[in-house]
Scaffold this active site. Structure first.
Site, PDB file in Angstrom:
ATOM      1  N   TYR A 165      24.841  -3.866  11.308  1.00 55.26           N
ATOM      2  CA  TYR A 165      24.776  -5.015  10.139  1.00 55.26           C
ATOM      3  C   TYR A 165      24.903  -3.484   9.466  1.00 55.26           C
ATOM      4  O   TYR A 165      26.085  -3.428   8.053  1.00 55.26           O
ATOM      5  CB  TYR A 165      23.514  -5.554  10.106  1.00 55.26           C
ATOM      6  CG  TYR A 165      23.508  -5.871   9.177  1.00 55.26           C
ATOM      7  CD1 TYR A 165      23.712  -7.316   8.905  1.00 55.26           C
ATOM      8  CD2 TYR A 165      21.918  -5.211   8.233  1.00 55.26           C
ATOM      9  CE1 TYR A 165      23.323  -7.889   7.629  1.00 55.26           C
ATOM     10  CE2 TYR A 165      21.855  -5.883   6.872  1.00 55.26           C
ATOM     11  CZ  TYR A 165      22.585  -7.185   6.665  1.00 55.26           C
ATOM     12  OH  TYR A 165      22.572  -7.960   5.097  1.00 55.26           O
ATOM     13  N   LYS A 169      28.445  -3.678   6.819  1.00 56.36           N
ATOM     14  CA  LYS A 169      28.391  -3.873   4.967  1.00 56.36           C
ATOM     15  C   LYS A 169      28.642  -2.910   4.683  1.00 56.36           C
ATOM     16  O   LYS A 169      29.530  -3.176   3.237  1.00 56.36           O
ATOM     17  CB  LYS A 169      26.981  -4.130   4.825  1.00 56.36           C
ATOM     18  CG  LYS A 169      25.943  -5.026   6.143  1.00 56.36           C
ATOM     19  CD  LYS A 169      26.895  -6.847   5.931  1.00 56.36           C
ATOM     20  CE  LYS A 169      25.847  -7.983   5.298  1.00 56.36           C
ATOM     21  NZ  LYS A 169      26.168  -9.190   4.880  1.00 56.36           N
TER      22      LYS A 169
HETATM   23  N1  LIG Z   1      17.975 -11.745   1.981  1.00 55.84           N
HETATM   24  C1  LIG Z   1      18.298 -10.388   1.919  1.00 55.84           C
HETATM   25  O1  LIG Z   1      17.109  -9.741   1.264  1.00 55.84           O
HETATM   26  C2  LIG Z   1      19.518 -10.213   2.316  1.00 55.84           C
HETATM   27  C3  LIG Z   1      19.754  -8.259   1.869  1.00 55.84           C
HETATM   28  C4  LIG Z   1      21.088  -8.026   1.857  1.00 55.84           C
HETATM   29  C5  LIG Z   1      22.123  -8.562   2.373  1.00 55.84           C
HETATM   30  N2  LIG Z   1      21.850 -10.376   2.178  1.00 55.84           N
HETATM   31  C6  LIG Z   1      23.339 -10.985   3.158  1.00 55.84           C
HETATM   32  O2  LIG Z   1      23.010 -11.961   2.693  1.00 55.84           O
HETATM   33  C7  LIG Z   1      23.476 -13.136   3.043  1.00 55.84           C
HETATM   34  C8  LIG Z   1      22.735 -14.454   3.734  1.00 55.84           C
HETATM   35  O3  LIG Z   1      21.323 -13.626   3.898  1.00 55.84           O
HETATM   36  P1  LIG Z   1      20.655 -14.514   4.256  1.00 55.84           P
HETATM   37  O4  LIG Z   1      19.259 -13.845   4.404  1.00 55.84           O
HETATM   38  O5  LIG Z   1      20.192 -15.986   2.850  1.00 55.84           O
HETATM   39  O6  LIG Z   1      20.413 -14.937   5.868  1.00 55.84           O
HETATM   40  P2  LIG Z   1      19.964 -16.490   6.988  1.00 55.84           P
HETATM   41  O7  LIG Z   1      19.497 -16.000   7.861  1.00 55.84           O
HETATM   42  O8  LIG Z   1      18.279 -16.450   5.498  1.00 55.84           O
HETATM   43  O9  LIG Z   1      21.152 -17.877   5.968  1.00 55.84           O
HETATM   44  C9  LIG Z   1      22.301 -17.288   7.261  1.00 55.84           C
HETATM   45  C10 LIG Z   1      23.268 -17.891   6.840  1.00 55.84           C
HETATM   46  O10 LIG Z   1      24.265 -18.515   8.152  1.00 55.84           O
HETATM   47  C11 LIG Z   1      24.454 -18.917   8.577  1.00 55.84           C
HETATM   48  N3  LIG Z   1      24.971 -18.069   9.350  1.00 55.84           N
HETATM   49  C12 LIG Z   1      25.364 -17.700  10.378  1.00 55.84           C
HETATM   50  N4  LIG Z   1      26.421 -16.852  11.704  1.00 55.84           N
HETATM   51  C13 LIG Z   1      27.546 -18.272  10.529  1.00 55.84           C
HETATM   52  C14 LIG Z   1      28.601 -18.140  11.047  1.00 55.84           C
HETATM   53  N5  LIG Z   1      28.846 -17.412  12.094  1.00 55.84           N
HETATM   54  N6  LIG Z   1      29.533 -19.147  10.462  1.00 55.84           N
HETATM   55  C15 LIG Z   1      28.235 -20.003   9.086  1.00 55.84           C
HETATM   56  N7  LIG Z   1      27.291 -19.727   8.907  1.00 55.84           N
HETATM   57  C16 LIG Z   1      26.855 -18.646   9.980  1.00 55.84           C
HETATM   58  C17 LIG Z   1      23.441 -19.343   8.624  1.00 55.84           C
HETATM   59  O11 LIG Z   1      23.165 -20.493  10.157  1.00 55.84           O
HETATM   60  C18 LIG Z   1      22.377 -19.800   8.260  1.00 55.84           C
HETATM   61  O12 LIG Z   1      22.605 -20.693   6.993  1.00 55.84           O
HETATM   62  C19 LIG Z   1      23.509 -12.559   4.205  1.00 55.84           C
HETATM   63  O13 LIG Z   1      25.583 -12.026   4.884  1.00 55.84           O
HETATM   64  C20 LIG Z   1      23.072 -11.461   4.537  1.00 55.84           C
HETATM   65  O14 LIG Z   1      23.599 -10.305   5.287  1.00 55.84           O
HETATM   66  C21 LIG Z   1      21.203 -10.762   2.583  1.00 55.84           C
END
Ligand SMILES: NC(=O)c1ccc[n+]([C@@H]2O[C@H](COP(=O)([O-])OP(=O)(O)OC[C@H]3O[C@@H](n4cnc5c(N)ncnc54)[C@H](O)[C@@H]3O)[C@@H](O)[C@H]2O)c1
Length: 314
Positions: A165, A169
Site C-alpha cells: 500500500y 501511494k
Molecule cells: N480512510 C482513510 O483514512 C484513508 C487514508 C488514506 C488514504 N485513503 C484512501 O482513500 C481511498 C478510499 O478509502 P476508504 O477509506 O473510503 O475505503 P473503503 O474501503 O471504505 O472504500 C473503498 C471503496 O473502493 C471499492 N473498491 C475496492 N476495490 C475496487 C476496485 N478494484 N474497483 C472499484 N472499486 C473498488 C470498495 O468496494 C469500496 O466501496 C482509498 O484509495 C484509500 O487508500 C483512505
C-alpha cells in the site's frame, strides 16, 4: 440543490461530469455526494454492485444526477469503459477522482506475491489506467480537466505492515507530479489528496475505534485531539477538498499533495535534498564513512506514521 447533498459547497459544478472510482461507500461516496451537491453529474464506480447502485440511487433521490458503474478498476478495458459511460450518459468528462482502494496488510516477510499484486492492481494500475483514459478524453475535448488522485500518509511516510500500500501511494503521488507536468499545456490539473477519515478501512485502528463507535452509535462528536491533532474525522470532512479541486477556483492548483482530515487542511512537502556534501573527484565508501555521521547523516530523516497520542486525562 437539496440541502442533503450540499456539504459546504457553494462552488458551482453545474454542467460538469465527474467519475468517482470506489464511490459506493466511504470517502468515495462522500466525494460523489458532494460533487453532485455542487451540481456535477457523477458516475459512481464500484466493484461492489450493490454499493454502487445504492450510492447512485441515494444521490438521485436527493435531487442529484448520478449513475452507477459496476466494475473493478485496474485494467485498461474497465477504465476505458468507465470514461465511455460518462461520455455516453452525460456527454463529456471533466473530473476523474481515482479513489478506489483495498488493503492487504502484512509485514514484509509474510506478504505474498498475491497480496502485493492485488494492491498494485487496484491502486497503482487502477489510478494509471483511469487517469490515462481520462487524459485522452480531456485532450480530445480540448478544454482542460481535473485528475484527483488518492494518496495516503502511508505513502508519504511509510507504515508498518503496508509494503504494498505504501509503495502504491508513494507512486501515486509521484504520478501526480509527473502528470501535472505532462498535462499542463492541456489545462488539466493533477493533484494528490491525502485523506484521513473513519471508514471501513480505518475504523478498526485500535486508537480510533472507540471514538468511531461513539460517533456512529451515539452521535458523539470526535474529540479535538482526533479532529485536529490526528486530522481524523468523517468522510464528509474530506469531500470539500475534492469539490474545490474540481472547481474553477482551483484552476491554478496542480502538482500538489494536499491533506485533509477532520479539522486539518495541510500541504505536504515534496521530498528534497536537506543536506549535501561535496568532494573533488567523487565519493568512495571510505570517504563516505569518514564524514557521514557528521555531514549528511547528522540529522537523519524520520520515517513511519507517528503513533496517535491521546491526551492524558487530568
Ligand atoms: N480512510 C482513510 O483514512 C484513508 C487514508 C488514506 C488514504 N485513503 C484512501 O482513500 C481511498 C478510499 O478509502 P476508504 O477509506 O473510503 O475505503 P473503503 O474501503 O471504505 O472504500 C473503498 C471503496 O473502493 C471499492 N473498491 C475496492 N476495490 C475496487 C476496485 N478494484 N474497483 C472499484 N472499486 C473498488 C470498495 O468496494 C469500496 O466501496 C482509498 O484509495 C484509500 O487508500 C483512505
Amino acid at each position: 440543490m437539496p440541502s442533503a447533498l450540499i456539504k459546504g459547497a457553494s462552488v458551482d459544478l453545474a454542467g460538469k461530469v465527474a467519475i468517482v472510482t470506489g464511490g459506493g461507500r466511504g470517502l468515495g461516496f462522500a466525494y460523489a455526494q458532494a460533487l453532485a451537491g455542487a451540481g456535477a453529474a457523477v458516475v459512481v464506480n464500484d466493484v461492489d454492485g450493490d454499493a454502487a447502485k445504492a450510492a447512485a440511487a441515494s444521490i438521485v433521490a436527493s435531487g442529484g444526477l448520478a449513475i452507477p458503474h459496476v466494475a473493478p478498476v485496474g485494467d485498461a478495458d474497465v477504465a476505458d469503459g468507465l470514461v465511455g459511460t460518462a461520455v455516453d450518459e452525460f456527454g463529456r468528462l471533466d473530473v476523474m477522482v481515482a479513489n478506489a482502494g483495498i488493503l492487504r496488510d502484512r509485514v514484509l516477510w509474510k506478504m505474498t506475491d498475491e497480496d502485493f499484486d492485488d494492491v498494485v492492481r487496484v491502486h497503482l494500475r487502477g489510478t494509471f489506467t483511469c487517469a490515462r483514459a481520462a487524459a485522452i478524453r480531456f485532450r480530445e475535448q480540448g478544454d482542460g480537466g481535473r485528475l484527483i488522485l488518492a494518496g495516503s500518509p502511508a505513502g508519504q511516510r511509510g507504515n508498518f505492515g503496508q509494503t504494498n500500500y505504501a509503495a502504491c501511494k508513494a507512486g501515486i503521488t509521484a504520478m501526480a507530479r509527473t502528470w501535472a507536468l505532462e498535462l499542463a499545456k492541456s489545462g488539466v490539473t493533477v493533484n494528490c489528496i491525502v485523506p484521513t477519515a473513519a471508514t471501513e478501512m480505518t475504523r478498526t485502528i485500535p486508537a480510533f475505534a472507540p471514538y468511531v463507535e461513539a460517533l456512529e452509535q451515539r452521535g458523539q462528536p470526535l474529540p479535538a485531539w482526533l479532529r485536529k491533532g490526528e486530522a481524523f474525522g468523517t468522510p464528509g470532512d474530506v469531500a470539500g477538498l475534492v469539490v474545490f479541486l474540481a472547481s474553477d477556483a482551483a484552476a491554478g492548483v496542480t502538482g500538489q499533495t494536499i491533506g485533509l482530515g477532520g479539522d486539518r487542511l495541510a500541504l505536504w512537502s515534496y521530498p528534497s535534498e536537506v543536506a549535501t556534501a561535496y568532494t573533488d573527484g567523487g565519493w568512495d565508501a571510505d570517504a563516505i564513512a569518514a564524514v557521514y555521521p557528521m555531514s549528511v547523516g547528522r540529522e537523519p530523516q524520520t520515517y513511519g506514521i507517528p503513533a496517535p497520542a491521546a491526551p492524558v486525562a487530568s
